[in-house]
Design a protein around this motif. Sequence first.
Motif, PDB file in Angstrom:
ATOM      1  N   LEU A 165      11.014   4.056  -6.842  1.00  0.00           N
ATOM      2  CA  LEU A 165      10.120   2.891  -6.884  1.00  0.00           C
ATOM      3  C   LEU A 165      10.935   1.617  -7.398  1.00  0.00           C
ATOM      4  O   LEU A 165      10.789   0.463  -6.963  1.00  0.00           O
ATOM      5  CB  LEU A 165       9.107   3.305  -7.888  1.00  0.00           C
ATOM      6  N   ARG A 195      13.148   0.396  -4.631  1.00  0.00           N
ATOM      7  CA  ARG A 195      12.203  -0.024  -3.629  1.00  0.00           C
ATOM      8  C   ARG A 195      12.141  -1.505  -3.988  1.00  0.00           C
ATOM      9  O   ARG A 195      12.014  -2.542  -3.134  1.00  0.00           O
ATOM     10  CB  ARG A 195      11.090   0.524  -3.236  1.00  0.00           C
ATOM     11  N   ASP A 240      11.829   4.301   3.251  1.00  0.00           N
ATOM     12  CA  ASP A 240      10.583   3.968   2.439  1.00  0.00           C
ATOM     13  C   ASP A 240      10.345   2.676   2.310  1.00  0.00           C
ATOM     14  O   ASP A 240       9.096   2.201   2.368  1.00  0.00           O
ATOM     15  CB  ASP A 240      11.208   4.375   0.842  1.00  0.00           C
ATOM     16  N   ARG A 266       6.750   0.297   4.339  1.00  0.00           N
ATOM     17  CA  ARG A 266       6.015  -0.601   3.554  1.00  0.00           C
ATOM     18  C   ARG A 266       6.325  -2.317   3.834  1.00  0.00           C
ATOM     19  O   ARG A 266       5.437  -2.902   3.361  1.00  0.00           O
ATOM     20  CB  ARG A 266       6.277  -0.602   1.873  1.00  0.00           C
ATOM     21  N   ARG A 318       1.196   9.516   0.741  1.00  0.00           N
ATOM     22  CA  ARG A 318       0.608   8.373   0.399  1.00  0.00           C
ATOM     23  C   ARG A 318       0.588   7.312   1.621  1.00  0.00           C
ATOM     24  O   ARG A 318       0.133   6.044   1.348  1.00  0.00           O
ATOM     25  CB  ARG A 318       1.374   7.575  -0.686  1.00  0.00           C
ATOM     26  N   THR A 365      -2.569   4.852   2.246  1.00  0.00           N
ATOM     27  CA  THR A 365      -2.754   3.813   1.319  1.00  0.00           C
ATOM     28  C   THR A 365      -1.773   2.780   1.325  1.00  0.00           C
ATOM     29  O   THR A 365      -1.776   1.605   0.967  1.00  0.00           O
ATOM     30  CB  THR A 365      -3.162   4.301   0.152  1.00  0.00           C
ATOM     31  N   GLU A 366      -0.565   3.318   1.650  1.00  0.00           N
ATOM     32  CA  GLU A 366       0.756   2.577   1.329  1.00  0.00           C
ATOM     33  C   GLU A 366       1.478   1.910   2.694  1.00  0.00           C
ATOM     34  O   GLU A 366       2.074   0.844   2.700  1.00  0.00           O
ATOM     35  CB  GLU A 366       1.873   3.385   0.446  1.00  0.00           C
ATOM     36  N   HIS A 417       2.483   0.116   5.816  1.00  0.00           N
ATOM     37  CA  HIS A 417       1.758  -1.304   6.333  1.00  0.00           C
ATOM     38  C   HIS A 417       1.796  -1.239   7.675  1.00  0.00           C
ATOM     39  O   HIS A 417       2.649  -0.693   8.574  1.00  0.00           O
ATOM     40  CB  HIS A 417       2.939  -2.394   5.889  1.00  0.00           C
TER      41      HIS A 417
END
Length: 215
Positions: free
Chosen positions: A77, A80, A114, A118, A138, A141-142, A144
């Motif tokens: 995270l 990212r 990753d 997104r 995920r 929901t994540e 794009h």
Amino acid sequence: MDAPNISGFDCEFIQATQPSRHLVIVLHGLGDSLEGFLMLPQVLALPGVNYLLLNAPFDYFMGFAWYDLEDPEPGILDSRERLRGLMSELTSQGWPSENLMLFGFSQGCLMSIDLGLRYDRPLAGIVGISGYAAFLDRLETEMHPQARKQHWLITHGDQDELLPLARSRSQMQQLQAAGVPIEWHEFNKGHTLDPERELPLIRQWIAGRFGITPA
């Protein structure tokens, strides 16, 4: 083309032999550094392509890591968001997103996938070598919608002693089923980059995405 002004990363910019705004952002693997890919521009021999080689943000023995193997989520995270910041800096300095390509090996492959899943702008492409994906649970929901429009090339070796082929293949099939147009290739190799078959494929693919002729 002047070197971009980058914060948040130790990096090295290698300028194209011909002026252009095509830029390949290179993400190394676990324990390595940008020095491991200093040969890439010479090996690919693609005139008109600039390279930005990054050191991952976390120390790992004599090199660097994008995340911790025992507890990967915090590092992924963090990395990212650092990469998001990098992309924002590049686009604000006149490097159009559609001219930017992510190129990652091993952990760098995971980070390229990753971010690519997104990222909300078109990219020139995403090249992932000998890696895998995280947080596929995920996706709903994540991810794009732009991820389904990006251009993807992912390769792996059937003799990979560190990251088994079966897991990565299954993950890429899951992404393909979700509408991500991944071009997937398997090679008879270990956890490395095969110079005889794999590298020429990658070279031609990058050249095609940038619309240039290899030297």
